[in-house]
Design a protein around this motif. Structure first.
Motif, PDB file in Angstrom:
ATOM      1  N   TYR A 119      48.712  12.296  91.601  1.00 50.97           N
ATOM      2  CA  TYR A 119      49.629  12.327  90.459  1.00 50.97           C
ATOM      3  C   TYR A 119      49.526  13.656  89.697  1.00 50.97           C
ATOM      4  CZ  TYR A 119      52.084  11.414  86.177  1.00 50.97           C
ATOM      5  OH  TYR A 119      52.962  11.516  85.120  1.00 50.97           O
ATOM      6  N   SER A 120      48.316  14.082  89.413  1.00 50.78           N
ATOM      7  CA  SER A 120      48.151  15.269  88.573  1.00 50.78           C
ATOM      8  C   SER A 120      48.109  16.576  89.360  1.00 50.78           C
ATOM      9  CB  SER A 120      46.890  15.143  87.714  1.00 50.78           C
ATOM     10  OG  SER A 120      47.118  14.203  86.689  1.00 50.78           O
ATOM     11  N   LEU A 121      47.806  16.506  90.630  1.00 49.49           N
ATOM     12  CA  LEU A 121      47.644  17.731  91.418  1.00 49.49           C
ATOM     13  C   LEU A 121      48.895  18.602  91.410  1.00 49.49           C
ATOM     14  CD1 LEU A 121      45.646  19.294  93.108  1.00 49.49           C
ATOM     15  CD2 LEU A 121      46.517  18.094  95.122  1.00 49.49           C
ATOM     16  N   SER A 122      50.032  18.004  91.600  1.00 49.91           N
ATOM     17  CA  SER A 122      51.262  18.787  91.675  1.00 49.91           C
ATOM     18  C   SER A 122      51.677  19.365  90.324  1.00 49.91           C
ATOM     19  CB  SER A 122      52.398  17.917  92.224  1.00 49.91           C
ATOM     20  OG  SER A 122      52.673  16.853  91.322  1.00 49.91           O
ATOM     21  N   LYS A 123      51.037  18.909  89.274  1.00 50.96           N
ATOM     22  CA  LYS A 123      51.442  19.320  87.933  1.00 50.96           C
ATOM     23  C   LYS A 123      50.571  20.426  87.327  1.00 50.96           C
ATOM     24  CE  LYS A 123      53.282  14.727  87.297  1.00 50.96           C
ATOM     25  NZ  LYS A 123      53.192  14.396  88.709  1.00 50.96           N
ATOM     26  N   ILE A 124      49.534  20.818  88.032  1.00 57.82           N
ATOM     27  CA  ILE A 124      48.627  21.803  87.426  1.00 57.82           C
ATOM     28  C   ILE A 124      49.048  23.236  87.690  1.00 57.82           C
ATOM     29  CG2 ILE A 124      46.673  20.227  87.406  1.00 57.82           C
ATOM     30  CD1 ILE A 124      45.525  21.804  89.769  1.00 57.82           C
ATOM     31  N   THR A 125      50.146  23.429  88.382  1.00 59.96           N
ATOM     32  CA  THR A 125      50.646  24.791  88.637  1.00 59.96           C
ATOM     33  C   THR A 125      52.003  24.988  87.990  1.00 59.96           C
ATOM     34  OG1 THR A 125      51.620  24.073  90.731  1.00 59.96           O
ATOM     35  CG2 THR A 125      49.378  25.000  90.814  1.00 59.96           C
ATOM     36  N   ASP A 126      52.221  24.331  86.859  1.00 62.39           N
ATOM     37  CA  ASP A 126      53.517  24.393  86.190  1.00 62.39           C
ATOM     38  C   ASP A 126      53.726  25.683  85.404  1.00 62.39           C
ATOM     39  OD1 ASP A 126      51.850  24.035  84.039  1.00 62.39           O
ATOM     40  OD2 ASP A 126      52.755  22.171  83.353  1.00 62.39           O
ATOM     41  N   GLY A 127      52.704  26.515  85.331  1.00 60.94           N
ATOM     42  CA  GLY A 127      52.832  27.786  84.629  1.00 60.94           C
ATOM     43  C   GLY A 127      52.504  27.724  83.152  1.00 60.94           C
ATOM     44  N   ASP A 128      52.185  26.557  82.634  1.00 62.82           N
ATOM     45  CA  ASP A 128      51.850  26.444  81.221  1.00 62.82           C
ATOM     46  C   ASP A 128      50.340  26.576  81.042  1.00 62.82           C
ATOM     47  OD1 ASP A 128      51.352  25.364  78.498  1.00 62.82           O
ATOM     48  OD2 ASP A 128      53.513  25.012  78.600  1.00 62.82           O
ATOM     49  N   TYR A 129      49.950  27.497  80.205  1.00 61.07           N
ATOM     50  CA  TYR A 129      48.549  27.806  79.988  1.00 61.07           C
ATOM     51  C   TYR A 129      47.741  26.610  79.489  1.00 61.07           C
ATOM     52  CZ  TYR A 129      44.351  30.150  78.297  1.00 61.07           C
ATOM     53  OH  TYR A 129      43.056  30.529  78.091  1.00 61.07           O
ATOM     54  N   ALA A 130      48.377  25.684  78.772  1.00 64.21           N
ATOM     55  CA  ALA A 130      47.660  24.564  78.150  1.00 64.21           C
ATOM     56  C   ALA A 130      46.793  23.808  79.147  1.00 64.21           C
ATOM     57  CB  ALA A 130      48.640  23.606  77.483  1.00 64.21           C
ATOM     58  N   GLY A 131      47.220  23.704  80.373  1.00 61.82           N
ATOM     59  CA  GLY A 131      46.420  22.992  81.360  1.00 61.82           C
ATOM     60  C   GLY A 131      46.031  23.833  82.555  1.00 61.82           C
ATOM     61  N   GLN A 132      46.885  24.755  82.908  1.00 59.12           N
ATOM     62  CA  GLN A 132      46.685  25.498  84.147  1.00 59.12           C
ATOM     63  C   GLN A 132      45.377  26.282  84.172  1.00 59.12           C
ATOM     64  OE1 GLN A 132      50.164  27.552  85.452  1.00 59.12           O
ATOM     65  NE2 GLN A 132      49.075  28.726  86.988  1.00 59.12           N
ATOM     66  N   HIS A 133      44.902  26.764  83.038  1.00 55.16           N
ATOM     67  CA  HIS A 133      43.715  27.617  83.038  1.00 55.16           C
ATOM     68  C   HIS A 133      42.412  26.848  83.284  1.00 55.16           C
ATOM     69  CE1 HIS A 133      43.420  26.270  78.819  1.00 55.16           C
ATOM     70  NE2 HIS A 133      42.181  26.688  78.836  1.00 55.16           N
ATOM     71  N   TRP A 134      42.428  25.530  83.225  1.00 53.69           N
ATOM     72  CA  TRP A 134      41.179  24.781  83.433  1.00 53.69           C
ATOM     73  C   TRP A 134      41.294  23.604  84.382  1.00 53.69           C
ATOM     74  CZ3 TRP A 134      40.647  19.622  81.862  1.00 53.69           C
ATOM     75  CH2 TRP A 134      41.670  19.134  81.041  1.00 53.69           C
TER      76      TRP A 134
END
Length: 151
Positions: A119-134
């Motif tokens: 579920y979350s894997l495909s969403k961690i490369t959305d380009g938004d720094y809030a989650g992508q950096h960690w």
């Protein structure tokens, strides 16, 4: 229990084995609250400090639905990916996966772990720094535990 003093000395006050009273038969709905996110973390810690037989007995009393392969747990869903607080739900999904994958002979745990990871894997490369950096590091740890569990 002989393992409890060693764990207790390490400062992990949540971990005292085996638990009784209010720590038994935790309802699944409690896993949705922030304070109860630690239930699966506690399960994972106890898996590491107890013998396999002791853990099986403890885990059955701690989360009987999981033991009986009836646990239902939906992945946390982030409605606003730019919200630095909400993206933590992706981290919760990954941490649930890494806690569930190592549970031997439990298809329910494996399927839930995979559902949360996917579920979350495909969403961690959305380009938004809030989650992508960690979130990548959390995903990698979930993959690591999945790999180790399949050996």
């Amino acid at each position: 229990h002989p393992n409890a003093p060693n764990v207790h000395q390490s400062g992990l006050s949540l971990v005292q084995a085996p638990k009784t009273g209010s720590d038994r038969a935790n309802p699944v709905k409690m896993l949705r609250t922030i304070s109860q996110i630690l239930l699966l973390q506690e399960l994972d810690i106890m898996r590491k400090v107890l013998s396999e037989a002791e853990f099986a007995t403890w885990a059955e009393a701690f989360l009987p639905d999981l033991h009986h392969q009836k646990l239902s747990l939906e992945p946390g869903q982030v409605k606003d990916r730019s919200d630095g607080h909400l993206v933590h739900l992706d981290g919760v999904n990954f941490s649930r996966a890494w806690c569930l994958y190592p549970l031997k002979d439990n298809n329910n745990a494996y399927n839930l772990a995979t559902e949360h990871l996917d579920y979350s894997l495909s969403k961690i490369t959305d380009g938004d720094y809030a989650g992508q950096h960690w979130l990548g590091s959390f995903a990698l740890y979930a993959f690591k535990t999945k790999s180790e569990a399949s050996r």
